[in-house]
Each structure stands twice: as C-alpha cells, then as structure tokens.
Motif scaffolding. Structure first.
Motif, PDB file in Angstrom:
ATOM      1  N   ARG A   1       6.213  42.449  -4.213  1.00  5.83           N
ATOM      2  CA  ARG A   1       6.097  43.375  -3.088  1.00  5.83           C
ATOM      3  C   ARG A   1       6.023  42.577  -1.788  1.00  5.83           C
ATOM      4  N   VAL A   2       6.680  43.063  -0.757  1.00  6.70           N
ATOM      5  CA  VAL A   2       6.595  42.447   0.563  1.00  6.70           C
ATOM      6  C   VAL A   2       5.473  43.162   1.303  1.00  6.70           C
ATOM      7  N   ALA A   3       4.347  42.508   1.434  1.00  5.17           N
ATOM      8  CA  ALA A   3       3.157  43.119   2.018  1.00  5.17           C
ATOM      9  C   ALA A   3       3.023  42.730   3.482  1.00  5.17           C
ATOM     10  N   ALA A   4       3.101  43.731   4.356  1.00  7.89           N
ATOM     11  CA  ALA A   4       2.944  43.507   5.792  1.00  7.89           C
ATOM     12  C   ALA A   4       2.596  44.841   6.438  1.00  7.89           C
TER      13      ALA A   4
ATOM     14  N   SER B   1       8.830  34.535  -1.343  1.00  4.10           N
ATOM     15  CA  SER B   1       8.827  35.954  -0.978  1.00  4.10           C
ATOM     16  C   SER B   1       7.884  36.252   0.178  1.00  4.10           C
ATOM     17  N   SER B   2       6.737  35.552   0.233  1.00  6.27           N
ATOM     18  CA  SER B   2       5.756  35.813   1.293  1.00  6.27           C
ATOM     19  C   SER B   2       6.285  35.447   2.676  1.00  6.27           C
TER      20      SER B   2
ATOM     21  N   ALA C   1       7.550  38.393   4.864  1.00  2.00           N
ATOM     22  CA  ALA C   1       6.648  39.460   5.299  1.00  2.00           C
ATOM     23  C   ALA C   1       6.711  39.647   6.814  1.00  2.00           C
TER      24      ALA C   1
ATOM     25  N   GLU D   1       8.142  42.904   8.832  1.00  2.00           N
ATOM     26  CA  GLU D   1       7.316  43.664   9.778  1.00  2.00           C
ATOM     27  C   GLU D   1       8.032  43.821  11.113  1.00  2.00           C
TER      28      GLU D   1
END
Length: 314
Positions: A195-198, A269-270, A273, A277
């Motif tokens: 998951r791309v968390a932002a 992947s991080s 983020a 955004e």
C-alpha cells in the motif's frame, strides 16, 4: 367498443417501478430488482457504491494478491474477516481456530457481487468451525440482501497486506500434504504488493510486476470527471510522479476508473509516497477547477487520448 382501463398495482415493497433501483445500478426499479427475474438477472456495474470502503474493496477484488481486513459489520454475532482470496477460491470458510473468512476473489453467482458477498457473510455468521462454502448458493431474496445492508457504510477500512498466504492456517499450525502444496503454489504466484501510505492517498498500491513496477490507484470520482482532470494535468506536464515514472493508462473495475503509472522498480515502494501525495493534491486542484473552467482544445484532445488507453475489467 368500451375503452380498456389499465389497472395499476402498487408494488409490495412500496417502491415506484419508474424510480431508480435502490441497488445503484442506474436502471429503473421495474427493469432491475423489481423485474420478473429479480436480482439474479441484473448486472450491477458498481456493486460497492455507497460504501466508504468502495475503492479498497475494488483493489482487493481485482489486483491485491494477499490481504485481509475486518468487516465493519452492524450488530453481528461474530467477527468476519474479508480476504482477497481463500484456499480453492472458496466463498467463505471457518478456520480451525474459529476465525470466519469471506473471500472477495470468487466466482460470482449473480450479476451483483454485493449480493453474493452478503450471502457469503450471512453463511459465515452461523457456520461451524472447519466448515467451508465453495460457492454461494442461489439468491433466495433474503434480507438484508446486499453488503451495504450489513456494513457500516461510513466505515473506512485499512487492509492488512501479507507477503504470503500463511494466514490461511491458524497460528502455529504446520500445513501438510495437499494443503502444503496448495500454499506453495499460491505463494509462488504472488506479485510483491504494498500500500502507498500518504495523507490524502487511499486505495493506491505499488506492484512489482517483474520487469517494472506499477502504481495502481482506484479513484472514487465519476469517470468523465476524472478523465477531464487527468487530461488537464497531462497538458501541463504534471501527470507523472516525477523522475522514473510515466502514466501508462487506466482500467475500469466495478464502475470506477483505476489509473496506472509505470515506475522505476529500483526504488522502494515507500519512496513513491511523497510523489503520490503531491500528485493527489494536483489532481484535486484540477478536479476543483473543472467547475469554473471549460477544457481547452488541447485538454479535450488529451482527454480523448486518455480514453483510448482504457480497458474494462468485470
């Protein structure tokens, strides 16, 4: 000859036959769930409409390989975990430790995935430990009939992604025989996914496809509105996620559009983020400006080009 008088009967459920069907299909009730065939005959293009979790459910249904999330059920006698896929693509099962699972990546029995899932959830709420439901049974018209009737529609879900399918088994259980072989095969087929968390970014997933990586982002906006905003960014040269990325196209899934970007797979992947955004903010600004500004000639051409790079998944 006497003039024939038409007698209109009021539907038993009180819904006007000429009004839009409550299922969200966009059809009139009489041509949808109010027709002779009922729910089994209608194809609901957007089965999760009305749920705050809609975009995440679509991602788990279509391209996330191994993930689980607790369903936000209303007044349920037990907890039910929604899973991307279960052993043998089962509709539902009760694990040996009593945990109830319902699968998303399953064979559909009707034209409304939401109804199929609701029937699987109802089964899981009363099934015994060790039971499995290979496929949902025929639609018996039972109420509540859809997932929207069972869930807290305003609840936002946060899926947990797994690197393998070890969660198919209870903790500390060692698979043997056919179960071990099935697990081995399933694990070998997984594409690494994160998951791309932002802030402001939901239902966006980084996927390592081998030769390249992708960002797949399920968007909640109506297709034409989203395409116009994407076209506006394209003309401005703002449709990518920075160096090492490019917009690849999009696909339709369950009534929503899923834009896809090719990414440099050498980056973690991080590291996407922040760019995601920033892109999300640009996209929101473009969406907001559509009300005040018509598309320019260049933006219309860009929109037509983007539309030509779409495929549809059912």
């Amino acid at each position: 000859m006497a003039k024939r008088t038409a007698v209109k009967s009021k539907p038993a459920d009180g819904i006007n036959p000429r009004q839009p069907c409550p299922c969200g299909s966009g059809k009139r009730y009489k041509a949808c769930h109010g027709g002779a065939g009922g729910a089994a005959d209608v194809i609901v293009a957007r089965p999760f409409q009305g749920l705050a979790a809609e975009t995440e459910l679509i991602a788990l249904r279509e391209f996330v390989p191994s993930a689980t999330v607790r369903l936000p059920l209303q007044d349920a006698p037990r907890e039910v975990v929604l899973a991307s896929v279960l052993p043998m693509a089962a509709a539902a099962l009760i694990r040996a430790d009593g945990t109830a699972f319902v699968g998303l990546q399953v064979q559909t029995r009707s034209g409304d995935l939401s109804r199929d899932l609701a029937r699987a959830v109802r089964w899981a709420l009363t099934a015994e430990t060790g039971d499995a439901l290979p496929v949902v049974g025929p639609d018996d018209g039972a109420e509540p009939g859809r997932l929207q009737d069972l869930l807290d529609v305003d609840a936002v879900v946060e899926p947990e992604l797994h690197t393998d399918f070890a969660w198919w088994m209870p903790p500390d259980d060692e698979p043997t025989g056919d179960v071990a072989l099935s697990l081995e095969r399933a694990n070998a087929a997984i594409l690494p996914t994160e998951r791309v968390a932002a802030p402001g970014v939901r239902a966006a997933y980084w996927v390592d496809a081998g030769d390249k990586a992708h960002l797949r982002w399920v968007r909640p906006e109506p297709e034409e509105q989203l395409l116009a905003a994407l076209a506006r960014l394209s003309v401005r040269g703002e449709l990518d996620l920075g160096e090492g990325s490019r917009y690849a196209g999009s696909f339709r899934a369950h009534g929503l559009l899923v834009p896809v970007w090719d990414l440099d797979r050498e980056l973690h992947s991080s590291e996407w983020a922040g760019p995601a955004e920033a892109l999300g903010k640009r996209l929101q600004e473009a969406l907001s400006s559509l009300d005040a500004e018509q598309l320019t000639e260049a933006e219309r051409r860009a929109r037509d080009g983007l539309r030509g790079r779409q495929i549809t998944l059912r």
